[in-house]
Design an enzyme around this catalytic site. Structure first.
Site, PDB file in Angstrom:
ATOM      1  CB  THR A 444    -119.689   9.565  -4.502  1.00  0.00           C
ATOM      2  OG1 THR A 444    -119.041  10.414  -3.561  1.00  0.00           O
ATOM      3  CG2 THR A 444    -118.667   8.621  -5.106  1.00  0.00           C
ATOM      4  CG  HIS A 496    -115.525  -9.463 -10.341  1.00  0.00           C
ATOM      5  ND1 HIS A 496    -116.227  -9.843 -11.466  1.00  0.00           N
ATOM      6  CD2 HIS A 496    -114.219  -9.409 -10.723  1.00  0.00           C
ATOM      7  CE1 HIS A 496    -115.388 -10.022 -12.461  1.00  0.00           C
ATOM      8  NE2 HIS A 496    -114.153  -9.760 -12.042  1.00  0.00           N
TER       9      HIS A 496
END
Length: 525
Positions: A444, A496
């Site tokens: 983006t 994560h």
């Protein structure tokens, strides 16, 4: 000789489809390129048109049957009408001859002339067949008004779903006789949107005007409340706001109350139940806006905006999201771009931008760090042996993310051309569902709007997203000297649960190194 009707060639990701609807029956005459049957896949609905003019003789795949790519669905024979049609035509001609013998031919010709000047054959204009993942849509825009002449296959209306905008086209030359689903109405798959009349626009308009507003065909979806005819969308708003229909002035044909009339009444507060008659003078007295009045406007959230909101919140609630930052010296890329931009445009007929470099750098980094290119499916990790990179595109309707397929094998020119095409079609609402599904990684670019630094949100089920930002000149220490360099902050948000911090940091550093020395992209080092 019979002509075979075959299913379309499905994309590689689509194994099979289902026969959703036959629009013709055996014995019906068809014209070349006329819609015959629709095939529904797990991503889109594909239309099958007649390869030749003739008569549908055989249907070899019934509605609900599962078919494969290029499978034979039916056959078209020579001729333009079925045998039963020919018999009817023959009997009609015999009857006509008999009438002529009795001196009735002149009267029949007069009736035929009157019929020809009438509106002609009527069709129901229906919403498209939505894919299984889409429950309903919203009538976004009507491009034609009642009575306005239209050509066959010209766009009548746009239906906005939570993924794409679908077009509804005219079934023939003619005009709209009535609109049954106003703009803003919620419609389901194959819902009737309007009544369409074949023939010239002015003739159809005249015929529609002459028909009573309360005819059974036109008013099927309307409801008469008291002495007023109320459109479905307006009826829903009236119930939501508990309004008195008698106090709402209808501006539609024959005094029909439209959605816009109800919205106006809600804004003015003039149609509330139990309102005193003395409200009229107070309304007149309150007409001049008070000095310093702060206006508010409420509009319904679009389906695309609702879907974006839901997915963004879902990403933050389900992923262990973390962001790591770095900065890249864009001097080498900018010099290369300045040196070859004119030659590049002449050779490839497209401008050389920055996205091509970032997509190629990300593709190389994804090969080196497969965890970043993976996705989580329940309790399983899916490692993708390809790089499909989504590029976020801003549109007036909201953010969409079309996907570049197999970016590792794409050239920079191919990347730039495809992104330009995506941007244009996204703004026009022409992107297909299959073009926005899948993807193993997303980029983006908030820098085009001036963003200096941001924290992008992951696009599930992907596990990482790269954020680009504004290029800004800053003083940097280079070989012990202070130099002004064009710098860009990079942000990598990652899940994560899947990606360790070490891999995320090294992935971002790899992109930095490839961009600061673009020769690495050619040498694969």
């Amino acid at each position: 000789m019979a002509t075979e009707i075959k299913a379309p060639t499905f994309p590689e990701s689509v194994a099979e489809g289902t026969v959703a609807a036959w629009h013709k029956k055996p014995g019906d005459s068809v014209e070349r390129d006329e819609l015959i049957v629709e095939i529904e896949t797990d991503k889109v609905v594909l239309e099958v048109v007649a390869p030749e003019a003739g008569t549908l003789t055989d249907v070899m795949a019934e509605e609900g049957d599962t078919v494969e790519s290029e499978q034979i669905l039916g056959k078209i024979g020579e001729g333009s009408a079925s045998s039963s049609d020919k018999k009817e035509a023959s009997s009609d001609s015999d009857e006509k001859a008999a009438k002529e013998d009795k001196g009735e031919a002149k009267e029949e010709k007069g009736d035929a002339k009157a019929s020809a000047s009438a509106s002609g054959k009527r069709h129901e204009v229906k919403a498209p067949t939505f894919p299984e993942s889409i429950q309903e849509g919203t009538v976004a825009t009507w491009h034609k008004k009642v009575g306005e002449a239209v050509k066959r296959d010209e766009v009548l209306a746009d239906i906005e779903t939570d993924k794409v905008v679908l077009e509804v086209v005219a079934p023939a030359d003619g005009a709209l006789a009535e609109i049954k689903a106003e703009e803003g109405s919620q419609v389901e798959s194959e819902a009737v949107l309007a009544v369409f009349t074949e023939g010239g626009g002015s003739e159809a308009s005249t015929a529609a005007d002459k028909e009573p507003a309360s005819s059974a065909d036109d008013g099927a979806s309307d409801e008469k409340i008291g002495d007023k005819i109320v459109a479905p969308a307006a009826r829903k708003l009236i119930a939501e706001h508990d309004l008195d229909v008698a106090k709402i002035e209808g501006t539609g044909k024959g005094g029909r109350v439209l959605k816009e009339d109800v919205q106006r009444a809600v804004k003015e507060g003039s149609a509330k139940k139990g309102a005193a008659k003395a409200a009229a003078p107070s309304k007149a007295a309150a007409a001049p806006a008070a000095e310093g009045e702060r206006a508010e406007k409420r509009v319904p959230m679009s389906r695309l905006r609702q879907t974006i909101a839901k997915r963004l919140v879902q990403a933050q609630q389900t992923a262990a999201m973390l962001t790591t930052y770095n900065e890249v010296d864009m001097g080498a890329v900018m010099s290369l771009r300045a040196q070859y931009k004119d030659t590049f445009q002449k050779a490839h007929d497209t401008k050389l931008g920055f996205m091509g470099f970032f997509v190629k750098a990300a593709s190389e980094a994804l090969k080196r760090f497969p965890d970043v290119n993976a996705s989580i499916d329940g309790t399983e990790i899916v490692y993708h042996g390809y790089q499909d990179i989504g590029v976020a595109v801003s549109t007036p309707r909201g953010l969409v993310v079309p996907v570049l397929r197999d970016t590792d094998s794409m050239k920079i020119a191919d990347v730039e051309k495809t992104i330009v095409d995506f941007g244009k079609r996204a703004r026009d609402g022409k992107l297909g569902i299959d073009e926005m599904q899948g993807g193993t990684f997303t980029i983006t670019n908030g820098g085009i709007f001036g963003s200096l630094m941001s924290t992008p949100i992951i696009n599930p089920p992907q596990t990482a997203i790269l954020g680009m930002h504004k290029i800004q000149e800053r003083p940097m220490a280079v070989n012990g000297k202070v130099e002004i360099r064009p710098m860009m902050y990079l942000a990598l948000s990652y899940d994560h649960r899947m990606i360790d911090g070490k891999d995320a940091v090294q992935f971002l550093v790899t992109i930095k190194e490839l961009l600061e020395d673009p020769a690495r992209l050619l040498l694969d080092v």
